[in-house]
Write a protein that holds these residues in place. Structure first.
Motif, short mmCIF file in Angstrom:
data_model
loop_
_atom_site.label_atom_id
_atom_site.label_comp_id
_atom_site.label_asym_id
_atom_site.label_seq_id
_atom_site.Cartn_x
_atom_site.Cartn_y
_atom_site.Cartn_z
N VAL A 85 45.40 13.74 -5.55
CA VAL A 85 45.66 15.05 -6.17
C VAL A 85 45.97 16.14 -5.15
CG1 VAL A 85 44.60 16.92 -7.53
CG2 VAL A 85 44.27 14.53 -8.20
N TYR A 86 45.27 16.15 -4.02
CA TYR A 86 45.29 17.29 -3.11
C TYR A 86 46.08 17.02 -1.83
CZ TYR A 86 41.58 18.77 -6.24
OH TYR A 86 40.87 19.10 -7.36
N ASP A 87 46.71 18.08 -1.33
CA ASP A 87 47.40 18.02 -0.05
C ASP A 87 46.45 18.33 1.11
OD1 ASP A 87 50.22 17.68 -1.06
OD2 ASP A 87 49.72 19.58 -2.03
N ILE A 88 45.50 19.21 0.86
CA ILE A 88 44.60 19.69 1.91
C ILE A 88 43.18 19.76 1.36
CG2 ILE A 88 44.08 21.60 3.50
CD1 ILE A 88 47.02 22.50 3.14
N VAL A 89 42.21 19.42 2.20
CA VAL A 89 40.79 19.63 1.89
C VAL A 89 40.20 20.53 2.97
CG1 VAL A 89 38.49 18.59 1.72
CG2 VAL A 89 40.46 17.45 0.65
N TYR A 90 39.60 21.64 2.55
CA TYR A 90 38.76 22.45 3.42
C TYR A 90 37.33 21.92 3.23
CZ TYR A 90 42.32 26.29 3.51
OH TYR A 90 43.45 27.06 3.64
N PHE A 91 36.79 21.28 4.24
CA PHE A 91 35.43 20.74 4.12
C PHE A 91 34.47 21.73 4.79
CE2 PHE A 91 31.84 17.93 4.35
CZ PHE A 91 31.99 17.11 3.24
N ASP A 92 33.84 22.56 3.97
CA ASP A 92 33.03 23.67 4.49
C ASP A 92 31.62 23.64 3.91
OD1 ASP A 92 32.63 25.86 6.10
OD2 ASP A 92 33.43 27.32 4.66
N ALA A 93 31.04 22.44 3.87
CA ALA A 93 29.67 22.29 3.41
C ALA A 93 28.70 22.81 4.47
CB ALA A 93 29.39 20.81 3.13
N PHE A 94 27.44 23.03 4.06
CA PHE A 94 26.40 23.34 5.05
C PHE A 94 26.32 22.20 6.05
CE2 PHE A 94 24.25 26.10 1.71
CZ PHE A 94 24.60 27.29 2.33
N GLY A 95 25.88 22.51 7.26
CA GLY A 95 25.92 21.56 8.36
C GLY A 95 25.09 20.31 8.14
N ALA A 96 25.47 19.26 8.87
CA ALA A 96 24.78 17.98 8.76
C ALA A 96 23.33 18.06 9.22
CB ALA A 96 25.53 16.93 9.59
N ARG A 97 23.00 19.05 10.02
CA ARG A 97 21.61 19.22 10.47
C ARG A 97 20.69 19.47 9.29
NH1 ARG A 97 18.71 23.72 11.30
NH2 ARG A 97 20.56 25.04 11.06
N VAL A 98 21.15 20.24 8.29
CA VAL A 98 20.30 20.60 7.16
C VAL A 98 20.62 19.81 5.90
CG1 VAL A 98 19.82 22.90 8.04
CG2 VAL A 98 21.79 22.56 6.54
N GLN A 99 21.87 19.34 5.76
CA GLN A 99 22.24 18.54 4.58
C GLN A 99 23.08 17.33 5.00
OE1 GLN A 99 23.85 21.58 1.72
NE2 GLN A 99 22.11 20.90 0.50
N PRO A 100 22.45 16.37 5.69
CA PRO A 100 23.19 15.21 6.19
C PRO A 100 23.83 14.38 5.07
CG PRO A 100 20.80 14.86 6.35
CD PRO A 100 21.01 16.30 6.03
N GLU A 101 23.29 14.47 3.86
CA GLU A 101 23.84 13.68 2.74
C GLU A 101 25.24 14.12 2.34
OE1 GLU A 101 21.67 17.19 0.85
OE2 GLU A 101 21.38 15.86 2.58
N LEU A 102 25.67 15.30 2.79
CA LEU A 102 27.01 15.79 2.46
C LEU A 102 28.07 15.34 3.47
CD1 LEU A 102 26.14 19.47 1.47
CD2 LEU A 102 26.18 17.42 0.03
N TRP A 103 27.64 14.64 4.52
CA TRP A 103 28.56 14.27 5.61
C TRP A 103 28.57 12.76 5.83
CZ3 TRP A 103 31.24 18.28 7.99
CH2 TRP A 103 30.80 19.57 7.65
N THR A 104 28.51 12.01 4.77
CA THR A 104 28.40 10.56 4.85
C THR A 104 29.73 9.88 4.59
OG1 THR A 104 27.84 10.44 2.51
CG2 THR A 104 26.00 10.65 4.05
N GLU A 105 29.79 8.59 4.91
CA GLU A 105 30.99 7.81 4.64
C GLU A 105 31.35 7.84 3.16
OE1 GLU A 105 32.51 3.16 4.82
OE2 GLU A 105 30.82 3.79 6.08
N SER A 106 30.34 7.79 2.28
CA SER A 106 30.62 7.77 0.84
C SER A 106 31.28 9.07 0.38
CB SER A 106 29.33 7.51 0.04
OG SER A 106 28.39 8.55 0.25
N ILE A 107 30.85 10.19 0.94
CA ILE A 107 31.48 11.47 0.60
C ILE A 107 32.91 11.52 1.12
CG2 ILE A 107 31.46 13.95 1.05
CD1 ILE A 107 29.41 13.20 -1.02
N PHE A 108 33.12 11.06 2.35
CA PHE A 108 34.47 11.11 2.91
C PHE A 108 35.41 10.11 2.25
CE2 PHE A 108 32.21 13.25 6.47
CZ PHE A 108 32.89 14.46 6.35
N LYS A 109 34.87 9.03 1.69
CA LYS A 109 35.70 8.13 0.90
C LYS A 109 36.22 8.84 -0.34
CE LYS A 109 34.06 3.55 2.25
NZ LYS A 109 33.31 2.34 1.82
#
Length: 224
Positions: A150-174
């Motif tokens: 669907v998208y041409d560009i993704v801005y990935f601007d979640a809170f940092g992996a230090r505080v929310q590591p679950e947002l920076w996983t392989e499953s999310i990037f898939k």
């Protein structure tokens, strides 16, 4: 969780979470970070190699609306038609929006009503904010994203992996990889090795780039 609006090094504001020692944007300059990471290395990078003047963009972490507002301004300058989707699990409160100084710092006071409208419009519906910029906000968790090609560009601007590591996983990037079109671009302020490896495992070609003020490096990932 306690939240407070603070001023960053370039004069622009952000929201600070003292319990996490985390901000919505860089304390070294919220506006500077947005332009460096998301406009220069995301929007401009992708647009420079394409002939179409219509793009679809997904933001992971709509937050204060700063990235969306700057992108709107830049889309107008380029006569670029932009379909923007901002995903946010925990919307910013209206009283916090009123304390943000982005329009004055960007010399865009004449568009204050548009910035306010970004936060006031209903969720889950597409709204045409200008002749070149449409916005849909989705109130959901990042793992609930299931779009394909669907998208041409993704801005990935979640809170940092230090505080929310679950947002920076392989499953999310898939999910990000699946949501992007071929040759689509994902950019983020992060440069952690674990994040880079998760992106690569999801299928992205990943490169390190010079970071914004206060950060040595950032990451850009391309779907091939």
């Amino acid at each position: 969780m306690k939240r407070e609006v603070i001023k960053t090094a370039d004069g622009s504001t952000t929201i600070h979470l003292p319990d996490w020692n985390e901000q919505y944007h860089s304390k070294h300059g919220a506006i500077q970070e947005a332009y460096h990471v998301f406009i220069k290395h995301g929007l401009d990078f992708y647009y420079s190699s394409k002939s179409s003047n219509e793009l679809s963009l997904l933001e992971i972490g709509f937050g204060t609306g700063l990235n969306a507002f700057i992108t709107l301004l830049e889309a107008e300058k380029r006569n670029l038609k932009l379909n923007y989707c901002g995903v946010e699990g925990y919307p910013v409160a209206q009283e916090e929006v009123g304390l943000l100084n982005y329009t004055s710092e960007l010399n865009a006071e004449d568009k204050q009503f548009i910035f306010d409208k970004m936060h006031a419009i209903s969720w889950e519906e597409k709204h045409k904010l200008t002749e070149t910029f449409s916005l849909i906000k989705q109130n959901k968790m990042f793992h609930e994203i299931n779009e394909t090609n669907v998208y041409d560009i993704v801005y990935f601007d979640a809170f940092g992996a230090r505080v929310q590591p679950e947002l920076w996983t392989e499953s999310i990037f898939k999910k990000m990889y699946k949501a992007l079109k071929n040759n689509g671009v994902l950019v983020t302020y992060s440069a952690k090795g674990s994040v880079r490896r998760a992106m690569q495992s999801a299928g992205f070609n990943v490169e390190k780039l010079p970071g914004p003020p206060g950060k040595r490096e950032m990451l850009r990932a391309v779907k091939r």
